[in-house]
Scaffold this motif. Structure first.
Motif, PDB file in Angstrom:
ATOM      1  N   GLU A   1       0.950  -1.268  -0.114  1.00 41.64           N
ATOM      2  CA  GLU A   1       0.022   0.009   0.236  1.00 41.64           C
ATOM      3  C   GLU A   1       0.819   1.210  -0.079  1.00 41.64           C
ATOM      4  OE1 GLU A   1      -3.304   0.451   0.057  1.00 41.64           O
ATOM      5  OE2 GLU A   1      -3.915  -1.510  -0.111  1.00 41.64           O
ATOM      6  N   ALA A   2       2.030   1.296   0.887  1.00 40.87           N
ATOM      7  CA  ALA A   2       2.923   2.541   0.744  1.00 40.87           C
ATOM      8  C   ALA A   2       3.541   2.600  -0.554  1.00 40.87           C
ATOM      9  CB  ALA A   2       4.036   1.935   1.934  1.00 40.87           C
TER      10      ALA A   2
ATOM     11  N   ASP B   1       1.156   4.400  -2.870  1.00 37.62           N
ATOM     12  CA  ASP B   1       1.004   5.680  -2.291  1.00 37.62           C
ATOM     13  C   ASP B   1       2.164   6.794  -2.701  1.00 37.62           C
ATOM     14  OD1 ASP B   1      -1.310   5.365  -0.956  1.00 37.62           O
ATOM     15  OD2 ASP B   1      -0.653   4.940   0.799  1.00 37.62           O
ATOM     16  N   GLU B   2       3.409   6.053  -2.871  1.00 36.17           N
ATOM     17  CA  GLU B   2       4.562   6.729  -3.111  1.00 36.17           C
ATOM     18  C   GLU B   2       4.616   6.883  -4.722  1.00 36.17           C
ATOM     19  OE1 GLU B   2       8.135   8.914  -3.161  1.00 36.17           O
ATOM     20  OE2 GLU B   2       7.019   8.311  -1.399  1.00 36.17           O
TER      21      GLU B   2
ATOM     22  N   SER C   1       2.187   9.727  -5.604  1.00 41.45           N
ATOM     23  CA  SER C   1       2.868  10.898  -5.172  1.00 41.45           C
ATOM     24  C   SER C   1       3.900  11.306  -5.919  1.00 41.45           C
ATOM     25  CB  SER C   1       3.555  10.895  -3.793  1.00 41.45           C
ATOM     26  OG  SER C   1       2.307  10.582  -2.754  1.00 41.45           O
TER      27      SER C   1
END
Length: 300
Positions: A4-5, A8-9, A12
């Motif tokens: 999930e991270a 997100d990264e 972004s």
């Protein structure tokens, strides 16, 4: 959480690319960011699933169903990232790259390929888990009730010890499955599990001999087997539940005298069942040799 991270990264980074890159470089830089993420995710999925599959207990040798927990946990984690890739990641790509048709379509196609590969790989591992669980049940049945077993030849007082032990194992397996898997994955796993279990029970029962003198044992065992299974099947699996309930019908061929076997086979669901399976059950009657010509004529 790690995957999930990563999403997100990546999202972004694409956003920053739009803000910081020159217009002429945005498409190329965005492409590199997404390709790096998808390549990394694919390699990590493959590596993690392969290592975890190697640790799945095989051949029914596990001492506890919890030995499958690590693979189930990883499968659930990767299923969550697969849902995120198909969901919010793909929606972002469609919206952000709406003017870059070729790049947008290429990325979305890569996402679908990655998703299909991950789901297929997870399925292979879950298949190994399913086989491991059911092989244990199959071996326990074969070890505890050999073809010369007298469990269903003599009158007793209720469930056999074999049935008690097997149903305890099945209850723990179902509890573990429903607690560890969710949604469509759980639904499909249980359907496959129960369908295979039905065949195992049929194959096992047709290695034994049955006498109407053991009516209580026969009815009690089959009722407990079917209840243990059906109470763990939800309403969306009505067809599988009906299939399991057929076991209660099948064993009625053991509960009547030879003169009434043909009548039983013509009643209800029995009348539409596979004749080969029915014949196998009739051959398990303790008095089959005494009435072979009479019984075999039913199936001609």
């Amino acid at each position: 959480v790690m995957y999930e991270a990563m999403i997100d990264e990546t999202l972004s980074a694409i956003k920053r690319c739009y803000s910081l890159s020159a217009e002429a470089d945005r498409q190329g830089n965005s492409s590199m960011i997404v390709d790096y993420f998808l390549d990394t995710a694919r390699n990590q999925f493959t590596s993690a699933l392969d290592k975890s599959k190697d640790r799945i207990p095989k051949g029914g040798k596990q001492k506890s169903v919890t030995e499958f927990a690590k693979y189930f946990s990883l499968a659930e984690q990767i299923n969550r990232i697969v849902s995120a890739l198909r969901g919010r990641f793909s929606r972002y790509i469609r919206r952000r790259m709406n003017d870059w048709n070729a790049l947008r379509d290429r990325i979305l196609a890569r996402v679908e390929t990655l998703v299909h590969e991950a789901e297929a790989d997870i399925g292979v591992g879950l298949g190994l888990c399913l086989s491991g669980m059911l092989t244990r049940v199959q071996k326990m049945l074969a070890d505890r009730q050999k073809p010369d077993s007298k469990d269903y030849l003599q009158a007793g007082t209720g469930n056999t010890k074999t049935c008690d032990v097997i149903c305890d194992v099945l209850a723990k397996q179902f509890q573990f499955i429903t607690a560890s898997l969710h949604g469509k994955v759980q639904h499909n796993f249980i359907r496959s599990f129960v369908s295979r279990l039905y065949k195992i029970l049929i194959d096992h029962l047709t290695t034994l001999q049955f006498s109407e003198q053991a009516t209580i044992e026969i009815k009690s065992d089959i009722k407990r087997y079917t209840q243990t299974i059906t109470q763990n099947i939800d309403a969306s699996n009505a067809d599988i539940e009906a299939k399991i309930e057929v076991l209660n019908d099948l064993v009625t061929v053991f509960l009547v005298s030879a003169d009434y076997v043909n009548d039983v086979l013509r009643e209800g669901r029995m009348a539409t069942m596979n004749k080969e399976v029915l014949h196998k059950f009739v051959k398990c009657r303790a008095d089959y040799d005494d009435h072979q010509a009479e019984f075999d004529k039913i199936f001609q």
